[in-house]
Design a protein around this motif. Structure first.
Motif, mmCIF file in Angstrom:
data_model
loop_
_atom_site.group_PDB
_atom_site.id
_atom_site.type_symbol
_atom_site.label_atom_id
_atom_site.label_comp_id
_atom_site.label_asym_id
_atom_site.label_seq_id
_atom_site.Cartn_x
_atom_site.Cartn_y
_atom_site.Cartn_z
ATOM 1 N N UNK A 1 -54.736 -55.006 61.324
ATOM 2 C CA UNK A 1 -53.736 -55.532 61.738
ATOM 3 C C UNK A 1 -52.606 -54.009 61.504
ATOM 4 N N UNK A 2 -52.938 -52.942 61.262
ATOM 5 C CA UNK A 2 -52.128 -51.906 61.070
ATOM 6 C C UNK A 2 -52.369 -50.931 62.239
ATOM 7 N N UNK A 3 -51.536 -50.617 62.808
ATOM 8 C CA UNK A 3 -51.659 -49.612 64.022
ATOM 9 C C UNK A 3 -52.061 -50.071 65.298
ATOM 10 N N UNK A 4 -52.267 -49.045 66.235
ATOM 11 C CA UNK A 4 -52.745 -49.427 67.461
ATOM 12 C C UNK A 4 -53.877 -48.406 67.854
ATOM 13 N N UNK A 5 -54.939 -49.235 68.394
ATOM 14 C CA UNK A 5 -56.152 -48.435 68.800
ATOM 15 C C UNK A 5 -56.039 -48.176 70.339
#
Length: 154
Positions: free
Chosen positions: A4-8
């Motif tokens: 749930x942390x960041x953008x891939x």
């Protein structure tokens, strides 16, 4: 990577030119906004703006003005003025109509031009008094009034 942390982001190999930079493992708390944009309301505003006779009252926008307008005309006649009432009944905002009628009298073309430009510039965040002065200075030419604001802001 924590869930749930960041953008891939995945790039196809043919578009990769260098190895990706290494991000620090300790990112910390990322502030999150709880702002909810009302897309449906925005669609209604845009649909109303494209009509020839805009009626903002059905959108409930008349309650959004930040403060009542101070006009140079006598405030006793503003609420009972039949000319002002006529334009307000057609769906125009009281704030803009009061200023327009004070300057142009019962001239439907000028009043509507003023109200349209006034509402547009007020939505952009310019103050009521400045908007009214600029529209009067440039004979309701919204583009010239906007250019005046953009050139005079320091």
């Amino acid at each position: 990577m924590t869930a749930g942390l960041g953008i891939r982001v995945a790039l196809k190999p043919k578009y990769r030119i260098t190895p990706p930079p290494q991000l620090s493992p300790q990112v910390g708390d990322i502030p999150r906004s709880n702002f909810q944009f009302d897309f449906e309301f925005e669609r209604k505003i845009l649909a109303e703006a494209e009509k020839e006779n805009m009626n903002w009252s059905k959108l409930g926008l008349e309650n959004l003005s930040s403060k009542p307008i101070e006009t140079s005309s006598s405030s006793t006649g503003a609420n009972s003025d039949p000319v002002v009432s006529k334009y307000i009944a057609s769906g125009l905002s009281r704030e803009a109509v009061t200023l327009a009628v004070a300057n142009y009298g019962d001239n439907p073309t000028k009043v509507r031009e003023f109200v349209t430009g006034y509402n547009l510039l007020r939505e952009m965040g310019f103050s009521s008094n400045n908007v009214a002065e600029a529209l009067l200075m440039y004979d309701n030419d919204t583009d010239k009034a906007l250019a005046h604001f953009l050139n005079s802001s320091s």
